[in-house]
Motif scaffolding. Sequence first.
Motif, PDB file in Angstrom:
ATOM      1  N   ARG A 245      10.841  46.644  39.087  1.00 29.22           N
ATOM      2  CA  ARG A 245      11.035  48.095  39.119  1.00 29.22           C
ATOM      3  C   ARG A 245       9.807  48.851  38.608  1.00 29.22           C
ATOM      4  NH1 ARG A 245      17.117  49.312  36.729  1.00 29.22           N
ATOM      5  NH2 ARG A 245      18.321  48.177  38.304  1.00 29.22           N
ATOM      6  N   GLY A 246       8.792  48.109  38.158  1.00 30.43           N
ATOM      7  CA  GLY A 246       7.611  48.746  37.598  1.00 30.43           C
ATOM      8  C   GLY A 246       7.857  49.347  36.234  1.00 30.43           C
ATOM      9  N   LEU A 247       8.815  48.781  35.478  1.00 28.17           N
ATOM     10  CA  LEU A 247       9.179  49.329  34.169  1.00 28.17           C
ATOM     11  C   LEU A 247       8.675  48.472  33.011  1.00 28.17           C
ATOM     12  CD1 LEU A 247      12.892  50.366  34.892  1.00 28.17           C
ATOM     13  CD2 LEU A 247      10.807  51.732  35.108  1.00 28.17           C
ATOM     14  N   LEU A 296      26.311  50.274  33.505  1.00 27.91           N
ATOM     15  CA  LEU A 296      26.146  51.312  34.527  1.00 27.91           C
ATOM     16  C   LEU A 296      24.800  52.019  34.326  1.00 27.91           C
ATOM     17  CD1 LEU A 296      27.676  52.656  36.885  1.00 27.91           C
ATOM     18  CD2 LEU A 296      28.518  54.344  35.232  1.00 27.91           C
ATOM     19  N   GLY A 297      24.446  52.280  33.067  1.00 32.92           N
ATOM     20  CA  GLY A 297      23.151  52.885  32.780  1.00 32.92           C
ATOM     21  C   GLY A 297      21.992  51.984  33.166  1.00 32.92           C
ATOM     22  N   MET A 298      22.118  50.669  32.909  1.00 29.09           N
ATOM     23  CA  MET A 298      21.076  49.728  33.315  1.00 29.09           C
ATOM     24  C   MET A 298      20.921  49.704  34.827  1.00 29.09           C
ATOM     25  SD  MET A 298      21.610  46.412  30.850  1.00 29.09           S
ATOM     26  CE  MET A 298      20.930  46.397  29.182  1.00 29.09           C
ATOM     27  N   ALA A 299      22.040  49.790  35.523  1.00 30.61           N
ATOM     28  CA  ALA A 299      21.993  49.761  36.987  1.00 30.61           C
ATOM     29  C   ALA A 299      21.202  50.933  37.546  1.00 30.61           C
ATOM     30  CB  ALA A 299      23.415  49.772  37.548  1.00 30.61           C
ATOM     31  N   LEU A 300      21.252  52.076  36.830  1.00 25.82           N
ATOM     32  CA  LEU A 300      20.617  53.293  37.341  1.00 25.82           C
ATOM     33  C   LEU A 300      19.351  53.674  36.578  1.00 25.82           C
ATOM     34  CD1 LEU A 300      23.913  55.374  37.733  1.00 25.82           C
ATOM     35  CD2 LEU A 300      22.728  54.043  39.490  1.00 25.82           C
ATOM     36  N   CYS A 310      20.335  51.430  26.785  1.00 24.68           N
ATOM     37  CA  CYS A 310      21.593  50.890  27.310  1.00 24.68           C
ATOM     38  C   CYS A 310      21.878  49.501  26.737  1.00 24.68           C
ATOM     39  CB  CYS A 310      21.549  50.834  28.828  1.00 24.68           C
ATOM     40  SG  CYS A 310      21.631  52.461  29.622  1.00 24.68           S
ATOM     41  N   ALA A 311      20.818  48.727  26.492  1.00 26.37           N
ATOM     42  CA  ALA A 311      21.005  47.413  25.870  1.00 26.37           C
ATOM     43  C   ALA A 311      21.594  47.554  24.467  1.00 26.37           C
ATOM     44  CB  ALA A 311      19.676  46.663  25.821  1.00 26.37           C
ATOM     45  N   LEU A 312      21.197  48.585  23.734  1.00 25.11           N
ATOM     46  CA  LEU A 312      21.768  48.863  22.414  1.00 25.11           C
ATOM     47  C   LEU A 312      23.269  49.131  22.521  1.00 25.11           C
ATOM     48  CD1 LEU A 312      21.294  49.564  19.341  1.00 25.11           C
ATOM     49  CD2 LEU A 312      20.985  51.931  20.099  1.00 25.11           C
ATOM     50  N   LEU A 313      23.654  49.947  23.479  1.00 22.36           N
ATOM     51  CA  LEU A 313      25.073  50.255  23.688  1.00 22.36           C
ATOM     52  C   LEU A 313      25.845  49.021  24.129  1.00 22.36           C
ATOM     53  CD1 LEU A 313      27.123  52.601  23.696  1.00 22.36           C
ATOM     54  CD2 LEU A 313      26.572  52.946  26.112  1.00 22.36           C
ATOM     55  N   LEU A 314      25.211  48.201  24.979  1.00 23.31           N
ATOM     56  CA  LEU A 314      25.850  46.976  25.442  1.00 23.31           C
ATOM     57  C   LEU A 314      26.140  46.039  24.267  1.00 23.31           C
ATOM     58  CD1 LEU A 314      26.777  45.082  27.743  1.00 23.31           C
ATOM     59  CD2 LEU A 314      24.409  44.300  27.929  1.00 23.31           C
ATOM     60  N   GLY A 315      25.185  45.921  23.340  1.00 21.86           N
ATOM     61  CA  GLY A 315      25.397  45.069  22.182  1.00 21.86           C
ATOM     62  C   GLY A 315      26.565  45.534  21.338  1.00 21.86           C
ATOM     63  N   PHE A 372      24.684  44.967  38.746  1.00 21.29           N
ATOM     64  CA  PHE A 372      24.977  45.445  37.394  1.00 21.29           C
ATOM     65  C   PHE A 372      26.254  46.280  37.359  1.00 21.29           C
ATOM     66  CE2 PHE A 372      20.934  43.803  36.289  1.00 21.29           C
ATOM     67  CZ  PHE A 372      20.845  43.770  34.903  1.00 21.29           C
ATOM     68  N   ILE A 373      26.524  47.034  38.401  1.00 19.57           N
ATOM     69  CA  ILE A 373      27.766  47.812  38.458  1.00 19.57           C
ATOM     70  C   ILE A 373      28.968  46.872  38.512  1.00 19.57           C
ATOM     71  CG2 ILE A 373      29.145  49.341  39.923  1.00 19.57           C
ATOM     72  CD1 ILE A 373      26.545  50.799  40.639  1.00 19.57           C
ATOM     73  N   TRP A 374      28.841  45.785  39.261  1.00 13.38           N
ATOM     74  CA  TRP A 374      29.938  44.818  39.342  1.00 13.38           C
ATOM     75  C   TRP A 374      30.224  44.209  37.973  1.00 13.38           C
ATOM     76  CZ3 TRP A 374      30.547  39.663  38.228  1.00 13.38           C
ATOM     77  CH2 TRP A 374      31.703  39.047  38.727  1.00 13.38           C
ATOM     78  N   VAL A 375      29.166  43.825  37.248  1.00 13.37           N
ATOM     79  CA  VAL A 375      29.344  43.251  35.911  1.00 13.37           C
ATOM     80  C   VAL A 375      29.957  44.292  34.975  1.00 13.37           C
ATOM     81  CG1 VAL A 375      28.142  42.293  33.909  1.00 13.37           C
ATOM     82  CG2 VAL A 375      27.488  41.574  36.210  1.00 13.37           C
ATOM     83  N   ALA A 376      29.546  45.540  35.097  1.00 11.68           N
ATOM     84  CA  ALA A 376      30.098  46.615  34.267  1.00 11.68           C
ATOM     85  C   ALA A 376      31.601  46.749  34.461  1.00 11.68           C
ATOM     86  CB  ALA A 376      29.397  47.936  34.595  1.00 11.68           C
ATOM     87  N   ALA A 377      32.039  46.762  35.708  1.00 11.08           N
ATOM     88  CA  ALA A 377      33.469  46.889  35.999  1.00 11.08           C
ATOM     89  C   ALA A 377      34.251  45.692  35.472  1.00 11.08           C
ATOM     90  CB  ALA A 377      33.667  47.046  37.504  1.00 11.08           C
TER      91      ALA A 377
END
Length: 399
Positions: A245-247, A296-300, A310-315, A372-377
């Motif tokens: 993604r160039g990030l 969902l945030g990681m996906a977008l 988003c990784a902080l929130l995921l943890g 990532f959306i699938w994993v989120a759901a």
Amino acid sequence: MTPTDPEAQSIRRLIAMFALTGFATSLIIRVTDPLVAVIADDLTTPVGTVALLASSFALPFALIQPLLGPVGDALGKRRVILVCQVLLTLLVAAAAMAPDFTTLLIFRALAGAAAGGTMPLTLAVFGDEVPLARRQVAIGRFLVFTIIGGVAGGALAAVVEPLFGWRGVLWICAGFSAMASCVRLWSQLRAPPAPTQSFQPVMALQRYVGLFRLPAARVLYAAVAIEGGLVFGAFPHFAPLLAARGLGGTTEAGLSLAAFGCGGFIYAAIVAQVLRLMGQANMVRLGGFLAFLALLGMALAWSAAIFIGCALLLGTGFFMIHNTIQVRASEISPTARASGLAMHSFSFFIGQTAGPALMGVALALLGSTLAFIWVAAALLALGWWLSVTGPGTKKEHGG
């Protein structure tokens, strides 16, 4: 827990005694995830192949559990933890000297088997020595040190690798494990000899059959396997995904893993209050919702900062779910707690073993956003399922 409460003082001593074990083992578990690209380049191995280092550690960790659980029940949990910590130290040092990827993979796998005798049996010790009413908070506070290890794994890879290479990172991990071994030996020499009994494989097998006859056990083991696959399956893919993604790359992936671990700090700080206010069932439901929002945030995500946030929130969401499963698993079989928690860890790491490969397939078929959306759901659904399939009242599990 008040400072003058003898039971609280005993719990604090227990946490301090096992803190370095939790830190060192967690440091080793996740440290290769952000190093995938640099190891691939150094050992001239495809990135997809090197990503299997996560599975090569997780699978032996899982497969050794059905053996080490009954061995811990028979020979003494603390004694087995010490032996496994020493072996883990030696194997990580050997991995740091691996001349090629095949050798590295072998030593990483053996290290996974050794680590399988540290963390699960430590949780079994907590189950033996901490009353249920205080166990979730006590384990949550012990998890702070395992979280620090996980955070340090990502940060260590990001900071040390540019200076000393991936081998230097592994040497530092071996050093921390050596210190944990010394602490465990000192504790073992000061403690009275633990009672032992003969290891009887037939009885061990019968015990596992009995465990799987319990509906609660089947729910918890399935849940922790799904959780491990969904959350940890994505980790080895962070660096390649961010690069695509160039990030960023290794550094940003390491910081994302560190942020995930910091979410555990947030959980440890609020767990007692959340349990009092919401109860366990609502907390695990909240954990699933936070994990959903994070993925969902990681996906977008359109910047590395958003991805890391988003990784902080995921943890935070993950530890709300995972610690709840741990506490419930510690009560499945109080008379054979090491066996019950060994099967819990077996299921968790089987999920982690399958996760990276399954996530790789999902990324190839669906692309990063939909995967990532699938994993989120799925995590949202998991949190809800756990909230309605087990005990979780504030009275039962409060701090």
